[in-house]
Design an enzyme around this catalytic site. Structure first.
Site, short mmCIF file in Angstrom:
data_model
loop_
_atom_site.label_atom_id
_atom_site.label_comp_id
_atom_site.label_asym_id
_atom_site.label_seq_id
_atom_site.Cartn_x
_atom_site.Cartn_y
_atom_site.Cartn_z
CG ASN A 8 -1.77 1.23 1.33
OD1 ASN A 8 -1.90 1.95 0.34
ND2 ASN A 8 -2.36 1.46 2.49
CD1 TRP A 9 3.97 1.04 -2.55
CD2 TRP A 9 4.00 1.99 -4.58
NE1 TRP A 9 4.84 0.33 -3.33
CE2 TRP A 9 4.88 0.89 -4.57
CE3 TRP A 9 3.86 2.73 -5.76
CZ2 TRP A 9 5.62 0.52 -5.70
CZ3 TRP A 9 4.59 2.37 -6.88
CH2 TRP A 9 5.46 1.28 -6.85
CE LYS A 10 -0.28 3.64 4.53
NZ LYS A 10 -0.23 3.86 5.97
CG HIS A 87 -6.05 2.23 4.73
ND1 HIS A 87 -5.63 3.24 5.57
CD2 HIS A 87 -5.05 1.31 4.72
CE1 HIS A 87 -4.43 2.94 6.03
NE2 HIS A 87 -4.05 1.77 5.53
CD GLU A 89 -3.14 6.01 6.13
OE1 GLU A 89 -3.06 6.03 4.89
OE2 GLU A 89 -2.23 5.56 6.87
CD GLU A 157 -3.89 -2.01 7.34
OE1 GLU A 157 -2.73 -2.28 7.02
OE2 GLU A 157 -4.46 -0.98 7.00
N GLY A 163 2.17 2.53 11.16
CA GLY A 163 3.21 3.56 11.08
C GLY A 163 4.00 3.72 12.37
CB SER A 204 4.50 -1.32 12.55
OG SER A 204 4.02 -0.01 12.77
N GLY A 225 2.72 -0.83 4.48
CA GLY A 225 2.74 0.59 4.10
C GLY A 225 4.17 1.03 3.78
P1 PGA Z 1 2.57 0.69 7.79
O1 PGA Z 1 1.14 0.96 7.11
O2 PGA Z 1 3.07 -0.61 7.26
O3 PGA Z 1 3.40 1.87 7.36
O4 PGA Z 1 2.34 0.66 9.28
C1 PGA Z 1 0.20 -0.06 6.96
C2 PGA Z 1 -1.06 0.51 6.34
O5 PGA Z 1 -1.48 1.61 6.71
O6 PGA Z 1 -1.67 -0.13 5.46
#
Ligand code: PGA
Length: 241
Positions: A8-10, A87, A89, A157, A163, A204, A225
């Site tokens: 997931n490159w966001k 997600h 976010e 998640e 993060g 993470s 991420g």
């Molecule tokens: P992260 O993000 O691996 O940077 O914790 C995971 C995600 O938000 O999908």
């Protein structure tokens, strides 16, 4: 059941040239691995990165006067096979489980697989997070037909672990949550269908903790991420599956 690793490159990276380079690196390092490898880049890069691609969002309508939105049939024709929905976010931007449910079913109806994200904001001493997970699962999967749950990927998640650092989440806790999610899926869709559904973990995951989580938690893959933008690290995580 084949395991899956999802990048997931966001909203990264900034340039198409960088995106192509990262994707090429990932494919070079992961093409011989057993697991399925999926990259979910920002929408404008979807048609340009190598390999199996997913989208990070979708609208629940197929097409129409919806400026700025993208429908599942359009994603499919651009070569997408999976779509991340719900997600945390996006939920933080106001996306409710009801909207997630409509997006999930629209994705399935177009022949794509939704990656449906759920996760508690915090762990409560008295176990309230189980109710949060149960509510999110019931609401987000409300319109998924029984026979189609196996085409979905459930991404657990926990928001507090996204993060953070390598030690953010213990593999036993991830394992407990995966069992709980499978139990709810079995209640909703039947044991056989739920057994065919992949439950992955995100939050993470890195080259240091992936092997331990993969072997001790029983999850069917990872949603990654930050570390998915570093091909070597991502490949190391993938090789743990
Ligand atoms: P992260 O993000 O691996 O940077 O914790 C995971 C995600 O938000 O999908």
């Amino acid at each position: 059941m084949r395991k899956i690793i999802i990048a997931n490159w966001k909203m990264n990276p900034a340039k198409l040239t960088e995106a192509k380079k990262i994707a090429d690196g990932i494919w070079k390092l992961t093409s011989k691995l057993k697991c399925e490898v999926l990259i979910c880049p920002p929408a404008p890069f979807i048609s340009f990165v190598k390999g199996k691609v997913g989208a990070q969002n979708v609208h629940f309508e197929k097409y129409g006067a919806l400026t700025g939105e993208v429908g599942a049939p359009q994603l499919k024709s651009a070569g997408v096979s999976y779509v991340i929905v719900g997600h945390s976010e996006r939920r933080a931007m106001g996306e409710t489980s009801e909207v997630v449910a409509r997006k999930a079913v629209a994705t399935l109806k177009s022949g794509l697989s939704p990656i449906i994200c759920i996760g508690e904001k915090e762990r409560h001493h008295e176990g309230e997070h189980w109710q949060v997970l149960s509510r999110e699962l019931h609401a987000s999967l409300a319109h998924v037909p029984k026979s189609m749950i196996k085409n979905c990927v459930i991404a657990y998640e926990p928001i507090w672990a996204i993060g953070k650092g390598s030690t953010a989440m213990k593999s036993e806790e991830i394992g407990e949550s995966a069992i709980f999610i499978r139990k709810i899926l079995a209640e909703m869709f039947g044991v056989k269908n739920s057994e065919k559904t992949r439950v992955v973990y995100g939050g993470s995951v890195d080259g240091k903790n992936a092997r331990e989580i993969a072997s001790a938690s029983g999850v069917s893959g990872f949603l990654v991420g930050r570390q998915s933008l570093v091909p070597k690290q991502f490949a190391k995580i993938a090789s743990a599956l």
